[in-house]
Design a protein around this motif. Structure first.
Motif, PDB file in Angstrom:
ATOM      1  N   GLU A   1       0.810  -1.218   0.000  1.00 40.20           N
ATOM      2  CA  GLU A   1       0.000   0.000   0.000  1.00 40.20           C
ATOM      3  C   GLU A   1       0.843   1.267   0.000  1.00 40.20           C
ATOM      4  O   GLU A   1       0.407   2.293  -0.524  1.00 40.20           O
ATOM      5  N   GLY A   2       2.062   1.172   0.544  1.00 39.07           N
ATOM      6  CA  GLY A   2       2.916   2.351   0.571  1.00 39.07           C
ATOM      7  C   GLY A   2       3.747   2.496  -0.682  1.00 39.07           C
ATOM      8  O   GLY A   2       3.629   3.472  -1.421  1.00 39.07           O
ATOM      9  N   ASN A   3       4.575   1.491  -0.958  1.00 36.98           N
ATOM     10  CA  ASN A   3       5.527   1.574  -2.063  1.00 36.98           C
ATOM     11  C   ASN A   3       4.886   1.334  -3.429  1.00 36.98           C
ATOM     12  O   ASN A   3       5.274   1.949  -4.418  1.00 36.98           O
ATOM     13  N   LEU A   4       3.913   0.417  -3.473  1.00 37.97           N
ATOM     14  CA  LEU A   4       3.372  -0.002  -4.769  1.00 37.97           C
ATOM     15  C   LEU A   4       1.965   0.523  -5.050  1.00 37.97           C
ATOM     16  O   LEU A   4       1.399   0.245  -6.111  1.00 37.97           O
ATOM     17  N   ARG A   5       1.374   1.230  -4.095  1.00 39.97           N
ATOM     18  CA  ARG A   5       0.075   1.894  -4.289  1.00 39.97           C
ATOM     19  C   ARG A   5      -1.037   0.908  -4.635  1.00 39.97           C
ATOM     20  O   ARG A   5      -1.924   1.191  -5.442  1.00 39.97           O
ATOM     21  N   LEU A   6      -0.973  -0.262  -4.014  1.00 44.87           N
ATOM     22  CA  LEU A   6      -2.006  -1.285  -4.163  1.00 44.87           C
ATOM     23  C   LEU A   6      -2.804  -1.370  -2.870  1.00 44.87           C
ATOM     24  O   LEU A   6      -2.517  -0.641  -1.912  1.00 44.87           O
ATOM     25  N   VAL A   7      -3.775  -2.250  -2.821  1.00 44.13           N
ATOM     26  CA  VAL A   7      -4.586  -2.436  -1.608  1.00 44.13           C
ATOM     27  C   VAL A   7      -4.574  -3.910  -1.227  1.00 44.13           C
ATOM     28  O   VAL A   7      -4.945  -4.770  -2.038  1.00 44.13           O
ATOM     29  N   LEU A   8      -4.136  -4.206  -0.009  1.00 48.12           N
ATOM     30  CA  LEU A   8      -4.195  -5.556   0.533  1.00 48.12           C
ATOM     31  C   LEU A   8      -5.459  -5.666   1.366  1.00 48.12           C
ATOM     32  O   LEU A   8      -5.707  -4.841   2.247  1.00 48.12           O
ATOM     33  N   HIS A   9      -6.281  -6.681   1.078  1.00 45.04           N
ATOM     34  CA  HIS A   9      -7.508  -6.864   1.843  1.00 45.04           C
ATOM     35  C   HIS A   9      -7.199  -6.926   3.338  1.00 45.04           C
ATOM     36  O   HIS A   9      -6.187  -7.491   3.767  1.00 45.04           O
TER      37      HIS A   9
END
Length: 425
Positions: free
Chosen positions: A256-264
């Motif tokens: 979520e920080g480095n790659l701007r994705l969302v982990l459930h």
């Protein structure tokens, strides 16, 4: 670097890309040109692509949107390129693939040459046998739809160092769906906007997906975590629940920080959770339970439904078409699951297949009421037996293992003999 672009539009290279495409003859994109039709005028089509690339006038076609049924009952949105665009994308892939290999860490198994789902399963079992029996099941929300394309391409230019191809790749990732109006409002929402993500179904997407997640792989393994990742699906095998929670905290921070994705979020009953290996969990569409690996109950139910639907006489399929469809479905299932602990499952499904065939045959008076076709009759009809396929492949694997062991022993014997002769001299 421009030499890569010059190599891209060479006729021989484009022909090589065509030969290495996965070619289902009726597969087509939004322009409705099929693989079969493209191949009928191959020389003309390749020459035209080459000229357009060389002159800078090559333009990608819109994508064909398609919703693929998943084993859990949901649908996966795919974006299918035109055949001519697939040739160009494959040509790019052949040029750049070697530059991406250093980003394929041992913890990653998806879309990598000589690695498979079975290898990922084997690794999970190995780690469990070493006492890593607490499992963090991770699920990245809508990974392919939410990849930050600007971050991806800036890393591509910086690390892969092929600016002459960067513009072409960027254009390949920015394509709109040409048939979006054919879907319902709810279905339209399932497709991401063209300004985000990388298209599932694209030739380059697997390569770029692994490249994008490389920093996650590297940071997790450098921190000492036993990560097993297949595309956007991953587990971390840990020796304690505390260690599993630490793995989750780091994974969330990285993604979520480095790659701007969302982990459930981590929660019981959710896609991301921590569980004990012995209590069972699902990974890669497989259910791990008590040391055994089998298809999920949902996958089994969907296969049953497919068999029943295919052999339903009221669907109007003639006998030959029905039998060919059954054969493809059964062989596809066997290819997916013969590597696992499926003997009991296969026996049960074989009985279901016989019942489905019997229902079809009774409807058309090919068989007496109350009788199931024998194993011999099923063979005559050309309907594969899952249990027989499993036993045959296990026998082949055993023979290969014995042969490998003998070869290894012979090599040891020759080496030992050589050492003895050297010592004697």
């Amino acid at each position: 670097m421009a030499s890569y672009f010059r190599r891209l539009y060479q006729i021989d290279h484009l022909n090589d890309a065509w030969r290495k495409l996965h070619k289902k003859k009726h597969s087509r994109g939004f322009d409705q040109q099929s693989i079969e039709r493209f191949g009928c005028q191959l020389d003309h089509n390749i020459e035209r692509i080459s000229q357009e690339l060389r002159s800078g006038h090559f333009a990608f076609q819109p994508l064909l949107g398609f919703l693929l049924d998943k084993s859990d009952g949901s649908k996966r949105p795919l974006k299918i390129p035109a055949v001519r665009d697939r040739v160009v994308m494959k040509a790019i892939h052949l040029l750049v693939a070697h530059k991406f290999r250093k980003y394929d860490l041992p913890c990653s198994f998806g879309y990598i040459r000589r690695r498979s789902t079975a290898d990922a399963v084997k690794r999970v079992r190995e780690l469990a046998s070493q006492g890593k029996t607490w499992v963090l099941e991770g699920d990245i929300a809508k990974f392919f739809d939410t990849v930050d394309r600007s971050l991806l391409m800036s890393r591509f230019v910086r690390e892969i160092r092929l600016p002459s191809l960067a513009n072409l790749i960027s254009r390949a990732l920015e394509l709109e769906i040409g048939n979006l109006e054919a879907f319902s409002p709810h279905e339209k929402d399932m497709f991401p906007l063209a300004d985000s993500g990388i298209p599932q179904g694209g030739v380059l997407s697997p390569l770029l997906a692994n490249f994008y997640l490389y920093p996650f792989d590297r940071a997790m393994t450098n921190a000492g975590f036993d990560l097993v990742r297949y595309a956007d699906d991953f587990v971390v095998m840990c020796e304690s629940p505390e260690r599993a929670h630490h793995a989750y905290d780091l994974a969330k921070r990285l993604l979520e920080g480095n790659l701007r994705l969302v982990l459930h979020s981590l929660a019981i009953g959710k896609k991301t959770k921590i569980t004990l290996y012995s209590k069972g969990f699902t990974f890669l569409g497989l259910h791990f339970q008590g040391g055994l690996v089998r298809p999920t109950a949902r996958a089994i139910d969907r296969f049953r439904e497919n068999i029943s639907r295919t052999a339903n006489p009221r669907h109007g399929l003639n006998l030959r078409t029905m039998l060919v469809s059954l054969q493809h479905a059964i062989e596809g299932w066997a290819n997916a699951y013969t590597a696992y602990d499926c003997l009991d499952v296969f026996r049960t499904l074989d009985q279901h297949i016989r019942q489905a065939v019997s229902q079809y045959c009774r409807f058309y008076d090919f068989m007496q009421t109350g009788h199931l076709p024998s194993a011999r009759q099923m063979r005559i009809l050309g309907v594969p037996c899952l249990e027989s396929i499993l036993q045959k492949r296990q026998s082949q694997q055993h023979t290969e293992n014995v042969s490998h062991t003998r070869t290894h022993r012979n090599a040891i014997d020759l080496t030992t003999q050589s050492l003895k002769e050297s010592a004697a001299v």
